[in-house]
Scaffold this motif. Structure first.
Motif, PDB file in Angstrom:
ATOM      1  N   VAL A   1       0.837  -1.208   0.000  1.00  0.00           N
ATOM      2  CA  VAL A   1       0.000   0.000   0.000  1.00  0.00           C
ATOM      3  C   VAL A   1       0.871   1.257   0.000  1.00  0.00           C
ATOM      4  N   LEU A   2       2.017   1.206   0.665  1.00  0.00           N
ATOM      5  CA  LEU A   2       2.896   2.374   0.703  1.00  0.00           C
ATOM      6  C   LEU A   2       3.477   2.663  -0.678  1.00  0.00           C
ATOM      7  N   PHE A   3       3.941   1.622  -1.359  1.00  0.00           N
ATOM      8  CA  PHE A   3       4.496   1.808  -2.698  1.00  0.00           C
ATOM      9  C   PHE A   3       3.423   2.322  -3.659  1.00  0.00           C
ATOM     10  N   THR A   4       2.210   1.782  -3.541  1.00  0.00           N
ATOM     11  CA  THR A   4       1.122   2.199  -4.430  1.00  0.00           C
ATOM     12  C   THR A   4       0.757   3.661  -4.197  1.00  0.00           C
ATOM     13  N   ALA A   5       0.744   4.094  -2.937  1.00  0.00           N
ATOM     14  CA  ALA A   5       0.408   5.481  -2.635  1.00  0.00           C
ATOM     15  C   ALA A   5       1.395   6.443  -3.280  1.00  0.00           C
ATOM     16  N   PHE A   6       2.673   6.127  -3.183  1.00  0.00           N
ATOM     17  CA  PHE A   6       3.682   7.002  -3.762  1.00  0.00           C
ATOM     18  C   PHE A   6       3.667   6.933  -5.296  1.00  0.00           C
ATOM     19  N   SER A   7       3.533   5.735  -5.837  1.00  0.00           N
ATOM     20  CA  SER A   7       3.572   5.606  -7.294  1.00  0.00           C
ATOM     21  C   SER A   7       2.343   6.216  -7.960  1.00  0.00           C
ATOM     22  N   SER A   8       1.217   6.291  -7.245  1.00  0.00           N
ATOM     23  CA  SER A   8       0.011   6.911  -7.796  1.00  0.00           C
ATOM     24  C   SER A   8      -0.066   8.395  -7.469  1.00  0.00           C
ATOM     25  N   ARG A   9       0.970   8.932  -6.834  1.00  0.00           N
ATOM     26  CA  ARG A   9       1.074  10.348  -6.486  1.00  0.00           C
ATOM     27  C   ARG A   9      -0.110  10.818  -5.656  1.00  0.00           C
ATOM     28  N   ASP A  10      -0.435  10.027  -4.646  1.00  0.00           N
ATOM     29  CA  ASP A  10      -1.510  10.340  -3.708  1.00  0.00           C
ATOM     30  C   ASP A  10      -0.880  11.064  -2.514  1.00  0.00           C
ATOM     31  N   ALA A  11      -0.964  12.392  -2.498  1.00  0.00           N
ATOM     32  CA  ALA A  11      -0.275  13.171  -1.468  1.00  0.00           C
ATOM     33  C   ALA A  11      -0.858  12.920  -0.078  1.00  0.00           C
ATOM     34  N   LEU A  12      -2.189  12.988   0.052  1.00  0.00           N
ATOM     35  CA  LEU A  12      -2.806  12.772   1.362  1.00  0.00           C
ATOM     36  C   LEU A  12      -2.575  11.343   1.826  1.00  0.00           C
ATOM     37  N   GLY A  13      -2.755  10.376   0.915  1.00  0.00           N
ATOM     38  CA  GLY A  13      -2.523   8.978   1.279  1.00  0.00           C
ATOM     39  C   GLY A  13      -1.091   8.737   1.708  1.00  0.00           C
ATOM     40  N   SER A  14      -0.135   9.303   0.991  1.00  0.00           N
ATOM     41  CA  SER A  14       1.278   9.131   1.340  1.00  0.00           C
ATOM     42  C   SER A  14       1.586   9.758   2.692  1.00  0.00           C
ATOM     43  N   ALA A  15       1.007  10.932   2.966  1.00  0.00           N
ATOM     44  CA  ALA A  15       1.239  11.600   4.245  1.00  0.00           C
ATOM     45  C   ALA A  15       0.702  10.780   5.410  1.00  0.00           C
ATOM     46  N   VAL A  16      -0.540  10.297   5.278  1.00  0.00           N
ATOM     47  CA  VAL A  16      -1.165   9.528   6.364  1.00  0.00           C
ATOM     48  C   VAL A  16      -0.421   8.219   6.593  1.00  0.00           C
ATOM     49  N   LEU A  17      -0.140   7.485   5.526  1.00  0.00           N
ATOM     50  CA  LEU A  17       0.518   6.188   5.673  1.00  0.00           C
ATOM     51  C   LEU A  17       1.924   6.349   6.240  1.00  0.00           C
ATOM     52  N   THR A  18       2.710   7.256   5.665  1.00  0.00           N
ATOM     53  CA  THR A  18       4.089   7.427   6.104  1.00  0.00           C
ATOM     54  C   THR A  18       4.153   7.967   7.525  1.00  0.00           C
ATOM     55  N   GLY A  19       3.340   8.974   7.818  1.00  0.00           N
ATOM     56  CA  GLY A  19       3.368   9.560   9.146  1.00  0.00           C
ATOM     57  C   GLY A  19       2.981   8.582  10.236  1.00  0.00           C
ATOM     58  N   LEU A  20       1.908   7.811  10.019  1.00  0.00           N
ATOM     59  CA  LEU A  20       1.477   6.858  11.044  1.00  0.00           C
ATOM     60  C   LEU A  20       2.443   5.687  11.169  1.00  0.00           C
ATOM     61  N   LEU A  21       3.141   5.349  10.087  1.00  0.00           N
ATOM     62  CA  LEU A  21       4.180   4.326  10.202  1.00  0.00           C
ATOM     63  C   LEU A  21       5.341   4.834  11.044  1.00  0.00           C
ATOM     64  N   VAL A  22       5.716   6.087  10.876  1.00  0.00           N
ATOM     65  CA  VAL A  22       6.762   6.667  11.729  1.00  0.00           C
ATOM     66  C   VAL A  22       6.323   6.642  13.187  1.00  0.00           C
ATOM     67  N   ALA A  23       5.059   6.968  13.439  1.00  0.00           N
ATOM     68  CA  ALA A  23       4.550   6.988  14.813  1.00  0.00           C
ATOM     69  C   ALA A  23       4.542   5.610  15.449  1.00  0.00           C
ATOM     70  N   THR A  24       4.411   4.562  14.632  1.00  0.00           N
ATOM     71  CA  THR A  24       4.338   3.214  15.197  1.00  0.00           C
ATOM     72  C   THR A  24       5.697   2.716  15.665  1.00  0.00           C
ATOM     73  N   ALA A  25       6.759   3.498  15.449  1.00  0.00           N
ATOM     74  CA  ALA A  25       8.072   3.121  15.960  1.00  0.00           C
ATOM     75  C   ALA A  25       8.115   3.172  17.476  1.00  0.00           C
ATOM     76  N   THR A  26       7.353   4.091  18.077  1.00  0.00           N
ATOM     77  CA  THR A  26       7.344   4.202  19.537  1.00  0.00           C
ATOM     78  C   THR A  26       5.950   4.024  20.125  1.00  0.00           C
ATOM     79  N   ASP A  27       4.966   3.797  19.285  1.00  0.00           N
ATOM     80  CA  ASP A  27       3.602   3.500  19.731  1.00  0.00           C
ATOM     81  C   ASP A  27       3.009   2.507  18.739  1.00  0.00           C
ATOM     82  N   ASN A  28       1.797   2.080  18.985  1.00  0.00           N
ATOM     83  CA  ASN A  28       1.171   1.109  18.092  1.00  0.00           C
ATOM     84  C   ASN A  28      -0.014   1.767  17.398  1.00  0.00           C
ATOM     85  N   THR A  29       0.271   2.427  16.276  1.00  0.00           N
ATOM     86  CA  THR A  29      -0.752   3.215  15.593  1.00  0.00           C
ATOM     87  C   THR A  29      -1.497   2.432  14.524  1.00  0.00           C
ATOM     88  N   LEU A  30      -1.193   1.133  14.372  1.00  0.00           N
ATOM     89  CA  LEU A  30      -1.866   0.340  13.347  1.00  0.00           C
ATOM     90  C   LEU A  30      -2.832  -0.689  13.929  1.00  0.00           C
TER      91      LEU A  30
END
Length: 507
Positions: free
Chosen positions: A319-348
């Protein structure tokens, strides 16, 4: 031929449900009504979801409670599937915009409650009746992404972005702040739009000015520079002991809390920053299901083993690769940001107070666009896993053996046999180099759970005597451990020193 990414629709009930989701997050399971929408997925996306489901079910069959673990794994998969189905129906990430209404309600509630309680907003972290500061920070981050990359009236987007920035500052949470920054960077990178870039720069400038002018801004800036993990190293160490107790199968979805909860607490259900309530009877069998590992990959590894972990990150990578390859700015922001947050919390993990729901709905949008599986999907998942799983590989690569401090434990008196697990008493004397330390008492059977955490300060007096009286596990035989850590918590889970002994309960 599949529907184009722009052709999706959002039914009225979706918009109403989404608007109420943040303040009333218990309505999240209503997304199960969208499970039939998975039928509209391309064949490759259906196969990917089937592979993920199997990766969760197979390990569950080899746990100590296979029926329970299998049912719980199925429940989590169905909840995720319902949210993905919502995204499949949308086919556009900007259908997430109604979530902003609920986020504004959360912000207003937090400010009003703080004012009523006499909390100074500009010098103390923002509080909410049933959300933590971290949750408020994540709400601010999502609101900022919606304002920058969503669609709708410009005034409404400015309100969302400005409110998100304010709550990010007032929550003083480092993880959400980092997630917000990375998410904004991902969205700007994908959209490559001058107007959006200028908006992002304006947001950064406004935030920097607020940090300099607001008292809590200085505290946030200081906390960001410190890099302290706020005690998560101890949670990671306990979670790794759960991994070692079931290295192939994991302990089961939603069952990690049993291994992390102190013996003195049979079941706690978190309700807010100011207290806890005893779990309802129907939850007690699960222990403490919302005690989490505070790291997404580590949680998944502990619950479903390496097979479940690989299945999850194959899905995430796709899903992350698809978001970037389809140039989905909001999707890329939400997916990438929440993945970063899951490094120290469980956001998924689902259900959640809205953020995991946002992630998996956006994931559904991407899966609706995925018309084939590429090696890049797997590679993206592997790289993401490697970046987020630092508690695992940092401990595995730490070949240095901790130096046993000379004469650290001078004396200990601890009974090896007792008639009751309650009021287990120890007396110990410690002599340590000048400094500040944390001392944790753990009870270990197959895995280790915390019993007591204490702070030691030997800057003025190097020899300290301690007397404890605690409840240990109610099992025939267990090992107790005193573990010594530096006062400052980092990513390293290996203690400075460990002292272990066995305790038996008289029949």
């Amino acid at each position: 031929m599949s529907e184009s990414p722009e052709a999706g629709s959002s039914p009225l009930w979706h918009r109403v449900w989404l608007a109420f989701l943040a303040p009333l997050y218990f309505i999240s399971p209503l997304s199960l009504l969208s499970l039939p929408r998975l039928q509209a997925l391309p064949r490759s996306a259906k196969g990917l979801l089937l592979l993920y489901a199997l990766s969760q079910q197979l390990p569950a069959l080899f746990t100590s409670a296979p029926v329970e673990a299998s049912l719980l794994a199925l429940a989590r998969t169905l909840l995720m599937g319902g949210l993905i189905g919502v995204g499949v129906m949308w086919r556009r990430s900007d259908r997430l915009m109604p979530l902003g209404i609920g986020l504004i309600v959360v912000f207003v509630t937090a400010v009003v409650v703080s004012i009523i309680n006499g909390v100074p907003l500009l010098s103390t972290r923002l509080s909410h009746p049933y959300m933590t500061s971290i949750t408020l920070g994540l709400a601010g981050a999502i609101s900022l992404w919606l304002g920058l990359f969503g669609r709708g009236p410009r005034l409404w987007r400015v309100v969302l972005g400005g409110a998100g920035l304010a709550v990010l500052l007032l929550s003083a949470s480092r993880g959400p702040l980092l997630a917000a920054v990375v998410g904004v960077g991902a969205g700007v990178l994908v959209r490559a739009n001058r107007q959006v870039a200028l908006g992002a720069v304006a947001a950064v400038v406004a935030f920097a000015a607020a940090v300099q002018s607001v008292p809590i801004g200085h505290a946030l800036f200081t906390r960001v520079l410190q890099g302290d993990t706020n005690g998560r190293d101890l949670i990671w160490a306990n979670t790794l002991s759960a991994v070692q107790s079931a290295p192939l199968s994991g302990v089961g979805s939603y069952l990690l809390g049993k291994h992390l909860q102190p013996p003195s607490v049979y079941c706690e259900l978190w309700i807010g920053p100011n207290g806890t309530l005893t779990c309802p009877a129907w939850v007690q069998n699960l222990g403490s299901p919302w005690l989490i590992a505070h790291n997404g990959p580590l949680q998944q590894l502990a619950e479903t083993g390496p097979i479940g972990l690989m299945g999850l990150f194959l899905l995430i990578g796709s899903v992350l690769f698809t978001a970037f390859s389809s140039r989905d700015a909001l999707g890329s922001a939400v997916l990438t940001g929440l993945l970063v947050a899951t490094a120290t919390d469980n956001t998924l993990l689902v259900p959640s107070p809205f953020f995991a729901e946002a992630f998996w709905m956006i994931a559904g949008v991407q899966l609706a666009r995925m018309h084939g599986f590429r090696a890049a999907h797997g590679l993206t998942g592997a790289l993401t896993l490697a970046a987020l799983a630092f508690p695992v590989w940092a401990s595995a690569m730490d070949a240095r053996s901790k130096v046993n401090l000379p004469g650290a434990l001078q004396f200990i008196q601890a009974p090896g046999q007792v008639s009751s697990p309650e009021k287990y008493a120890t007396y110990s004397t410690w002599r340590l180099p000048p400094g500040q330390y944390r001392l944790i008492l753990r009870s270990c059977v197959k895995s280790c759970a915390p019993v007591r955490l204490m702070s030691l300060d030997t800057r003025d007096q190097q020899e300290v005597s301690l007397e404890t009286n605690d409840t240990i596990r109610n099992v025939p035989v267990q090992k107790l451990q005193w573990q010594l850590y530096p006062a400052s918590a980092g990513a390293d889970t290996i203690p400075l020193a460990t002292y272990e002994w066995s305790v038996r309960l008289k029949p």
